[in-house]
Design an enzyme around this catalytic site. Structure first.
Site, PDB file in Angstrom:
ATOM      1  N   GLU A  12     -25.041 -18.040 -13.209  1.00  0.00           N
ATOM      2  CA  GLU A  12     -24.246 -17.126 -12.367  1.00  0.00           C
ATOM      3  C   GLU A  12     -25.011 -16.861 -11.077  1.00  0.00           C
ATOM      4  O   GLU A  12     -26.220 -16.949 -11.059  1.00  0.00           O
ATOM      5  CB  GLU A  12     -24.085 -15.757 -13.070  1.00  0.00           C
ATOM      6  CG  GLU A  12     -23.465 -15.826 -14.431  1.00  0.00           C
ATOM      7  CD  GLU A  12     -23.871 -14.634 -15.322  1.00  0.00           C
ATOM      8  OE1 GLU A  12     -24.488 -13.677 -14.826  1.00  0.00           O
ATOM      9  OE2 GLU A  12     -23.563 -14.709 -16.511  1.00  0.00           O
ATOM     10  N   CYS A  32     -16.859 -22.746  25.838  1.00  0.00           N
ATOM     11  CA  CYS A  32     -16.436 -23.541  26.983  1.00  0.00           C
ATOM     12  C   CYS A  32     -14.925 -23.609  26.893  1.00  0.00           C
ATOM     13  O   CYS A  32     -14.372 -23.930  25.849  1.00  0.00           O
ATOM     14  CB  CYS A  32     -17.034 -24.947  26.859  1.00  0.00           C
ATOM     15  SG  CYS A  32     -16.064 -26.192  27.710  1.00  0.00           S
ATOM     16  N   LYS A  82     -34.802 -18.416  -7.455  1.00  0.00           N
ATOM     17  CA  LYS A  82     -34.700 -17.856  -6.100  1.00  0.00           C
ATOM     18  C   LYS A  82     -34.528 -18.995  -5.111  1.00  0.00           C
ATOM     19  O   LYS A  82     -35.298 -19.960  -5.132  1.00  0.00           O
ATOM     20  CB  LYS A  82     -35.976 -17.068  -5.760  1.00  0.00           C
ATOM     21  CG  LYS A  82     -36.092 -15.766  -6.518  1.00  0.00           C
ATOM     22  CD  LYS A  82     -34.974 -14.801  -6.109  1.00  0.00           C
ATOM     23  CE  LYS A  82     -35.218 -13.384  -6.563  1.00  0.00           C
ATOM     24  NZ  LYS A  82     -36.219 -12.653  -5.850  1.00  0.00           N
ATOM     25  N   ASP A 110       0.838  -1.199   0.000  1.00  0.00           N
ATOM     26  CA  ASP A 110       0.000   0.000   0.000  1.00  0.00           C
ATOM     27  C   ASP A 110       0.876   1.254   0.000  1.00  0.00           C
ATOM     28  O   ASP A 110       0.567   2.244  -0.657  1.00  0.00           O
ATOM     29  CB  ASP A 110      -0.900   0.031   1.242  1.00  0.00           C
ATOM     30  CG  ASP A 110      -1.924  -1.091   1.211  1.00  0.00           C
ATOM     31  OD1 ASP A 110      -1.899  -1.887   0.236  1.00  0.00           O
ATOM     32  OD2 ASP A 110      -2.732  -1.172   2.148  1.00  0.00           O
ATOM     33  N   CYS A 121     -13.242 -31.001  27.190  1.00  0.00           N
ATOM     34  CA  CYS A 121     -14.700 -31.101  27.293  1.00  0.00           C
ATOM     35  C   CYS A 121     -15.187 -32.229  26.377  1.00  0.00           C
ATOM     36  O   CYS A 121     -14.935 -32.210  25.171  1.00  0.00           O
ATOM     37  CB  CYS A 121     -15.330 -29.781  26.888  1.00  0.00           C
ATOM     38  SG  CYS A 121     -17.113 -29.868  26.716  1.00  0.00           S
ATOM     39  N   LYS A 132     -29.078 -18.174 -17.971  1.00  0.00           N
ATOM     40  CA  LYS A 132     -29.232 -17.460 -19.242  1.00  0.00           C
ATOM     41  C   LYS A 132     -28.957 -18.400 -20.412  1.00  0.00           C
ATOM     42  O   LYS A 132     -28.026 -19.207 -20.340  1.00  0.00           O
ATOM     43  CB  LYS A 132     -28.221 -16.305 -19.329  1.00  0.00           C
ATOM     44  CG  LYS A 132     -28.345 -15.308 -18.210  1.00  0.00           C
ATOM     45  CD  LYS A 132     -27.212 -14.286 -18.233  1.00  0.00           C
ATOM     46  CE  LYS A 132     -27.345 -13.400 -17.002  1.00  0.00           C
ATOM     47  NZ  LYS A 132     -26.231 -12.476 -16.831  1.00  0.00           N
ATOM     48  N   CYS A 177     -20.073 -24.636  31.433  1.00  0.00           N
ATOM     49  CA  CYS A 177     -20.367 -25.478  30.283  1.00  0.00           C
ATOM     50  C   CYS A 177     -21.374 -26.553  30.710  1.00  0.00           C
ATOM     51  O   CYS A 177     -21.143 -27.249  31.711  1.00  0.00           O
ATOM     52  CB  CYS A 177     -19.091 -26.134  29.775  1.00  0.00           C
ATOM     53  SG  CYS A 177     -19.406 -27.432  28.573  1.00  0.00           S
ATOM     54  N   ASP A 234     -27.152  -9.338  -5.053  1.00  0.00           N
ATOM     55  CA  ASP A 234     -28.243  -8.562  -4.486  1.00  0.00           C
ATOM     56  C   ASP A 234     -27.750  -7.147  -4.219  1.00  0.00           C
ATOM     57  O   ASP A 234     -27.299  -6.817  -3.135  1.00  0.00           O
ATOM     58  CB  ASP A 234     -28.693  -9.236  -3.177  1.00  0.00           C
ATOM     59  CG  ASP A 234     -30.132  -8.914  -2.888  1.00  0.00           C
ATOM     60  OD1 ASP A 234     -30.774  -8.278  -3.737  1.00  0.00           O
ATOM     61  OD2 ASP A 234     -30.599  -9.281  -1.801  1.00  0.00           O
ATOM     62  N   TYR A 248     -22.068  -8.566 -15.596  1.00  0.00           N
ATOM     63  CA  TYR A 248     -22.668  -9.788 -16.146  1.00  0.00           C
ATOM     64  C   TYR A 248     -23.356  -9.582 -17.478  1.00  0.00           C
ATOM     65  O   TYR A 248     -24.007 -10.487 -17.977  1.00  0.00           O
ATOM     66  CB  TYR A 248     -23.661 -10.381 -15.142  1.00  0.00           C
ATOM     67  CG  TYR A 248     -24.613  -9.350 -14.547  1.00  0.00           C
ATOM     68  CD1 TYR A 248     -25.548  -8.715 -15.340  1.00  0.00           C
ATOM     69  CD2 TYR A 248     -24.548  -9.024 -13.200  1.00  0.00           C
ATOM     70  CE1 TYR A 248     -26.402  -7.770 -14.810  1.00  0.00           C
ATOM     71  CE2 TYR A 248     -25.402  -8.071 -12.651  1.00  0.00           C
ATOM     72  CZ  TYR A 248     -26.325  -7.448 -13.467  1.00  0.00           C
ATOM     73  OH  TYR A 248     -27.165  -6.515 -12.944  1.00  0.00           O
ATOM     74  N   LYS A 275     -26.933 -14.618  -8.428  1.00  0.00           N
ATOM     75  CA  LYS A 275     -27.663 -13.362  -8.565  1.00  0.00           C
ATOM     76  C   LYS A 275     -27.185 -12.436  -7.453  1.00  0.00           C
ATOM     77  O   LYS A 275     -27.389 -12.721  -6.271  1.00  0.00           O
ATOM     78  CB  LYS A 275     -29.158 -13.614  -8.442  1.00  0.00           C
ATOM     79  CG  LYS A 275     -29.991 -12.383  -8.680  1.00  0.00           C
ATOM     80  CD  LYS A 275     -31.455 -12.761  -8.806  1.00  0.00           C
ATOM     81  CE  LYS A 275     -32.303 -11.594  -9.270  1.00  0.00           C
ATOM     82  NZ  LYS A 275     -32.281 -10.456  -8.379  1.00  0.00           N
ATOM     83  N   CYS A 279     -19.271 -30.169  30.551  1.00  0.00           N
ATOM     84  CA  CYS A 279     -18.132 -30.516  31.402  1.00  0.00           C
ATOM     85  C   CYS A 279     -18.026 -29.651  32.648  1.00  0.00           C
ATOM     86  O   CYS A 279     -17.184 -29.909  33.505  1.00  0.00           O
ATOM     87  CB  CYS A 279     -16.833 -30.459  30.599  1.00  0.00           C
ATOM     88  SG  CYS A 279     -16.317 -28.791  30.206  1.00  0.00           S
TER      89      CYS A 279
HETATM   90  S1  IVH Z   1     -28.850 -10.416 -15.963  1.00  0.00           S
HETATM   91  C1  IVH Z   1     -32.234  -9.251 -18.596  1.00  0.00           C
HETATM   92  N1  IVH Z   1     -27.243 -11.447 -14.158  1.00  0.00           N
HETATM   93  O1  IVH Z   1     -31.101  -8.885 -10.995  1.00  0.00           O
HETATM   94  C2  IVH Z   1     -31.275  -9.761 -17.633  1.00  0.00           C
HETATM   95  N2  IVH Z   1     -28.846  -9.819 -13.478  1.00  0.00           N
HETATM   96  O2  IVH Z   1     -34.057  -9.102 -11.188  1.00  0.00           O
HETATM   97  C3  IVH Z   1     -30.630  -8.674 -16.933  1.00  0.00           C
HETATM   98  N3  IVH Z   1     -28.753  -9.251 -11.114  1.00  0.00           N
HETATM   99  O3  IVH Z   1     -31.781  -5.910 -12.756  1.00  0.00           O
HETATM  100  C4  IVH Z   1     -29.909  -9.050 -15.773  1.00  0.00           C
HETATM  101  N4  IVH Z   1     -27.090 -10.582 -10.590  1.00  0.00           N
HETATM  102  O4  IVH Z   1     -29.731  -5.978 -11.238  1.00  0.00           O
HETATM  103  C5  IVH Z   1     -28.251 -10.595 -14.405  1.00  0.00           C
HETATM  104  N5  IVH Z   1     -25.736 -12.400 -12.655  1.00  0.00           N
HETATM  105  C6  IVH Z   1     -26.750 -11.542 -12.915  1.00  0.00           C
HETATM  106  C7  IVH Z   1     -27.332 -10.743 -11.898  1.00  0.00           C
HETATM  107  C8  IVH Z   1     -28.391  -9.896 -12.233  1.00  0.00           C
HETATM  108  C9  IVH Z   1     -27.956  -9.676 -10.145  1.00  0.00           C
HETATM  109  C10 IVH Z   1     -29.857  -8.268 -10.916  1.00  0.00           C
HETATM  110  C11 IVH Z   1     -29.885  -7.166 -11.949  1.00  0.00           C
HETATM  111  C12 IVH Z   1     -31.262  -7.182 -12.549  1.00  0.00           C
HETATM  112  C13 IVH Z   1     -32.029  -7.917 -11.518  1.00  0.00           C
HETATM  113  C14 IVH Z   1     -33.201  -8.612 -12.149  1.00  0.00           C
END
Ligand code: IVH
Length: 675
Positions: free
Chosen positions: A117, A429, A317, A37, A434, A293, A411, A121, A229, A119, A414
């Site tokens: 991939e 513990c 999900k 750094d 133990c 995809k 504990c 958040d 992505y 997802k 023991c």
């Molecule tokens: S593809 C049409 N890949 O999820 C497809 N989206 O619910 C466009 N997101 O708006 C998105 N990880 O913000 C894609 N590996 C991933 C993702 C991803 C998170 C989010 C993205 C999108 C939302 C859709």
């Protein structure tokens, strides 16, 4: 006053920008810095000095990342291609439906190629690059129009200011997610709590709140990350497949999702989804699903969009099933590291097809935060394979008879003292012997994903332990068939089976063995990562935390835990003893370059007294040559290097019959072994 600029100075500035951007990429994208750094700061200040002196600032200079004046409002940005959302699938059957629909629409029976991939958040972002330079960054907004957050996004160090390493397209809109790691989110909330500021509900809100700041210095103070992505509009380059795009992004120095896998057929997709669900537990960030995809862009184009979601992608999900029930009792349970976990015994309730009758309460902070009491009605969640947990208490149902559950003073197994370390939520513990801890360690060692000794489950471990046959996992390899035959539960065949299973387990892999050792924080995935990076078990002996932190995805906590474990003399002795009992470890996971043989491979050295060179240098030399250094003498020490005024180690070495050498003799040994 600005100085007159020569070609040489221009070159120097260009070189510094290139170099700094490269180091930024090493640090923030690859997680594998090659300079310190301090060195980075030195180069940065040098560049800043030259830029100011000669008023010559390149568009991709890292100095652009900070210092933009605060905005009054965000400008609107129209996305050239709409930023879509995703349809959801909540079961594997729904994924199969998705696959069938695609085959139907295309009119094929052939298996479709998909990419999968995690997802992320966070907050969707579009990064527009013109002639390779970051020109604009915009939020998703309503999908058609977002907000210009360029100065804020520039402060995120993993966002490239310039595309490098590939041929540069005229214009490209790169899409990804800005997110915050769970740990950083928690730290941020702690700081906000102290300052009396409102807390963020989750890492996603924290990331979004950090990006939507008119003052980019606030964004700069938050630790944000990017995972790319996808793309929107492009000019001057063409991609045929999602995986090809991801590889291009990676080459162009963009951070990409932690897992991107291509697979033919939906069954393979489901396997990868399961893998992501498994690994998400150790991801430093939050994922609530996996995105599937269609890999081929021309097929994607053919399938098109239905209103706001593409037909070619779906978000699976992860299930988070919930149910309500009552806590009958709370019991403290002691794990293999001594951590005492409060466990709620529930009135059985069916959640997602499974009967749940216990649930972890994690720790006493959690009990306090959620105000959980014995007798409470609670919402219980069961997500995937994870142990069910209590989400919240239904306080409206309280009768006043509910009882709080304080931290035990001793504990429960023991009777040893219970301790809570500063800054840690875990209650432990402290009894090393133990029985609960010891049995848990043995059970873990023998479990399927560890040494895989069939027949050595909880019941048999308890039996062998109570009969004094095993007091440590090492004793497993000393069990004799005759010993087993004395026990009530064993007959000729079952005893032989267990002996065979034990024998078989001696041939194992490094990742299974590391997991079996039960090192704090080292689960299966961390063990695999270690095995990918360390060729042999011995390479981990006396390892430093800094070495481990360099591995992508390895955090500080794991690094220190692994380092502590392999710097503990007793632990190394246990491993050496296992080796003498016949343990054979192979490492098919290793991904690095096979090391050449080094002269001191496999040898352990201890130093006593003062040497002609500083001790640290001698230790480094030994380790560079493949040897290990340890601070105390044992039977597994190969050489004691004796300097002037040696300490008690010399006597110990003599009594154990360990060879002693002078510094000069050590150098000779090295020379000989080099030949
Ligand atoms: S593809 C049409 N890949 O999820 C497809 N989206 O619910 C466009 N997101 O708006 C998105 N990880 O913000 C894609 N590996 C991933 C993702 C991803 C998170 C989010 C993205 C999108 C939302 C859709």
């Amino acid at each position: 006053m600005t100085g007159k600029i020569s070609e040489d100075i221009k070159h120097e500035i260009e070189r510094l920008v290139k170099e700094l951007n490269y180091h930024c990429y090493r640090y923030y994208v690859l997680d594998s810095p090659v300079i310190s750094d301090e060195e980075y700061d030195r180069l940065y200040l040098k560049l800043k000095g030259l830029e100011e002196k000669y008023d010559y600032v390149l568009p991709d200079s890292p100095t652009h990342r900070v210092g933009a004046p605060p905005l009054d409002k965000f400008e609107k940005v129209r996305h050239k291609e709409p930023m879509l959302s995703l349809d959801n699938a909540f079961s594997y059957d729904e994924l199969k439906e998705f696959d069938k629909r695609i085959k139907r629409l295309i009119g094929t029976q052939d298996e479709i190629e998909y990419t999968v991939e995690p997802k992320y958040d966070g907050l969707a972002i579009e990064l527009t690059y013109r002639d390779g330079l970051l020109y604009k960054a915009s939020t998703r907004g309503d999908g058609y129009e977002g907000e210009d957050v360029t100065p804020n996004i520039k402060t995120i160090k993993s966002v490239p200011l310039k595309i490098e390493g590939v041929s540069i397209p005229e214009e490209i809109d790169i899409r990804g997610e800005i997110y915050m790691d769970i740990e950083d989110f928690e730290r941020l909330n702690r700081e906000r709590e102290q300052k009396g500021e409102p807390l963020f509900a989750n890492p996603r809100n924290a990331a979004a709140g950090s990006v939507r700041q008119l003052d980019s210095s606030i964004t700069a103070s938050r630790r944000l990350h990017l995972a790319c992505y996808g793309i929107g509009a492009v000019k001057g380059i063409e991609f045929k497949k999602q995986l090809e795009l991801i590889k291009w992004l990676e080459k162009a120095r963009f951070p990409i999702p932690a897992i991107v896998k291509q697979v033919k057929g939906i069954d393979g997709v489901i396997e990868i989804v399961k893998e992501i669900e498994e690994k998400r537990r150790i991801f430093p960030f939050e994922t609530d699903g996996a995105v599937v995809k269609v890999d081929d862009f021309s097929l994607q184009h053919f399938l098109g969009i239905k209103t706001r979601e593409p037909r070619w992608a779906i978000a699976y999900k992860f299930p988070a099933h919930q149910g309500t029930t009552r806590i009958k009792e709370i019991l403290p349970s002691v794990g293999r590291t001594g951590v005492i976990t409060p466990v709620a015994i529930l009135e059985p309730v069916r959640i997602g097809g499974v009967t749940v009758s216990r649930s972890t309460l994690h720790n006493w902070d959690e009990i306090q935060r959620k105000d959980i009491r014995v007798g409470d009605f609670v919402v219980v969640e069961r997500a995937g394979e994870v142990i069910p947990h209590v989400v919240s208490v239904i306080k409206e149902k309280r009768t006043g008879k509910e009882k709080t559950f304080p931290i035990p003073e001793k504990c429960p197994v023991c009777g040893s003292r219970v301790m809570r370390e500063e800054g840690e939520v875990a209650v432990r513990c402290i009894g090393l012997d133990c029985p609960a801890q010891v049995q848990e360690r043995i059970r873990h060692f023998a479990s399927r994903d560890a040494m895989d000794i069939e027949g050595l489950g909880e019941k048999n471990v308890e039996l062998l332990y109570s009969k004094g046959l095993i007091g440590h996992f090492i004793d497993i390899y000393r069990i004799k068939k005759d010993d087993l035959l004395q026990l009530p539960r064993f007959a000729e065949k079952s005893a032989q089976n267990l002996i065979d299973a034990i024998e078989k387990s001696k041939h194992t892999t490094l990742s299974k063995f590391l997991y079996a050792l039960g090192i704090v924080h080292v689960g299966e995935y961390a063990a695999k990562l270690l095995s990918e990076n360390f060729e042999r078990l011995e390479d981990l002996y006396n390892v430093k935390p800094e070495t481990i932190i360099q591995i992508r995805q390895m955090g500080k906590k794991i690094a220190h835990s692994v380092s502590d474990f392999f710097n503990d003399h007793e632990n190394l002795r246990t491993i050496e003893r296992l080796k003498t009992l016949g343990l054979k470890i192979t490492n098919p996971d290793f991904k690095g370059k096979r090391k050449e043989k080094r002269p001191l491979d496999g040898l352990t050295f201890v130093i006593t007294g003062s040497l002609p060179e500083p001790r640290k240098d001698v230790e480094d030399m030994i380790e560079n040559l493949g040897g290990h250094t340890s601070s105390s003498v044992s039977r597994s020490t190969d050489y004691l290097v004796v300097g002037e005024e040696p300490g008690s180690k010399l006597q110990k070495a003599r009594s154990l019959g360990v060879k002693t050498v002078s510094y000069e003799e050590l150098l000779k040994i090295i020379e000989q072994r080099k030949k």
